[in-house]
Design an enzyme around this catalytic site. Structure first.
Site, PDB file in Angstrom:
ATOM      1  N   ASP A  30       0.832  -1.202   0.000  1.00 26.10           N
ATOM      2  CA  ASP A  30       0.000   0.000   0.000  1.00 26.10           C
ATOM      3  C   ASP A  30       0.869   1.255   0.000  1.00 26.10           C
ATOM      4  OD1 ASP A  30      -2.367   1.362  -0.012  1.00 26.10           O
ATOM      5  OD2 ASP A  30      -2.707   1.232   2.138  1.00 26.10           O
ATOM      6  N   HIS A  47       3.024   3.439  -8.880  1.00 28.03           N
ATOM      7  CA  HIS A  47       2.879   2.005  -9.131  1.00 28.03           C
ATOM      8  C   HIS A  47       4.105   1.436  -9.838  1.00 28.03           C
ATOM      9  CE1 HIS A  47      -1.165   1.846  -7.630  1.00 28.03           C
ATOM     10  NE2 HIS A  47      -1.600   2.748  -8.496  1.00 28.03           N
ATOM     11  N   LEU A 141      11.559 -20.227  -4.908  1.00 32.16           N
ATOM     12  CA  LEU A 141      10.560 -19.341  -4.308  1.00 32.16           C
ATOM     13  C   LEU A 141       9.273 -19.454  -5.107  1.00 32.16           C
ATOM     14  CD1 LEU A 141       9.791 -16.928  -2.348  1.00 32.16           C
ATOM     15  CD2 LEU A 141      10.437 -15.420  -4.247  1.00 32.16           C
TER      16      LEU A 141
END
Length: 252
Positions: A30, A47, A141
């Site tokens: 956020d 972003h 991962l």
């Protein structure tokens, strides 16, 4: 608490987080828009900067003992944002996935996506499918990216599928348990998150992993996501390693 040094001679906390099995860290990223606004830039600039931070975090995550990571990229509620921002985000998702495909594959990352894909552009869905297939065998991962994801929506879809499977005789009434529902969630096959991190100072979970994070530990930081660093993640993992997780029980 044990400490080691990685190849850049930076101290990395290993602590006792491995006592809980393979750690899964989920992140609500956020603050991108606010980061851009503080600089007088358009929200999409925030972003894009946030996407660069994802690359840095993902690159270092396995060396921090993380084997699963889930990031909240776009929620079912984010469609309410301006058309310019939504279209810009969708274009950025497709571009970033394509651009980073080779690097993710080379670094042993298994990329998967969670959320309802039916509302996404067909070209984006195709790109998502291709990189999922390409990286499926990677084990260093697992990175789950939540796009058009909402915890309640996921539970609704899983419950609907469970009802269909029961009605068709695929599953009996005595098998309608937690495991059956979990197997129909978007995260099926992944362990539940041990730790959920939210940046930007907000202290709500915003419909993220409602079922999976029932027993997760939470960390809320004032840092806006574009400013979130590997060093801050390391500090959070160190605190997590010192927490006493009892899952409702009492240690004697």
């Amino acid at each position: 608490m044990a400490l080691r040094k990685d190849k850049t001679d930076r101290k990395v906390a290993t602590s006792e987080i491995t006592d809980y099995g393979v750690p899964h860290v989920a992140i609500i990223m956020d603050g991108n828009g606010r980061w851009a606004k503080k600089r007088g830039w358009p929200r999409l600039a925030g972003h894009r900067k946030g996407a660069e931070q994802i690359k840095k975090i993902v690159r270092e995550a396995p060396d921090l003992g993380i084997r699963y990571m889930t990031i909240y990229a776009f929620s079912t509620e984010n469609w309410k944002r301006s058309l310019i921002e939504v279209l810009g985000l969708m274009k950025m998702f497709r571009f970033m996935i394509r651009r980073e495909a080779d690097a993710l594959a080379a670094e042993g990352v298994h990329l998967r996506f969670i959320g309802d894909r039916s509302r996404l552009d067909p070209a984006l869905r195709e790109t998502m499918d291709q990189i999922e297939d390409r990286t499926r065998g990677n084990t260093r991962l697992t990175l789950a990216v939540a796009i058009n994801y909402g915890g309640r929506d996921e539970l609704r879809r899983a419950a609907a599928q469970l009802a269909i499977d029961h009605a068709s005789g695929k599953i009996g009434a005595d098998e309608l348990d937690d495991a059956a529902l979990a197997a129909r969630l978007d995260t099926a096959g992944m362990p539940d998150p041990d730790l959920v991190i939210r940046t930007s100072g907000e202290t709500r979970i915003s419909n993220f992993l409602s079922w999976q994070a029932a027993y997760a530990e939470y960390e809320f930081t004032e840092t806006l996501w574009p400013d979130f660093t590997v060093e801050e993640l390391t500090e959070i993992l160190s605190r997590f390693g010192n927490r006493d997780r009892r899952y409702g029980g009492v240690k004697t």
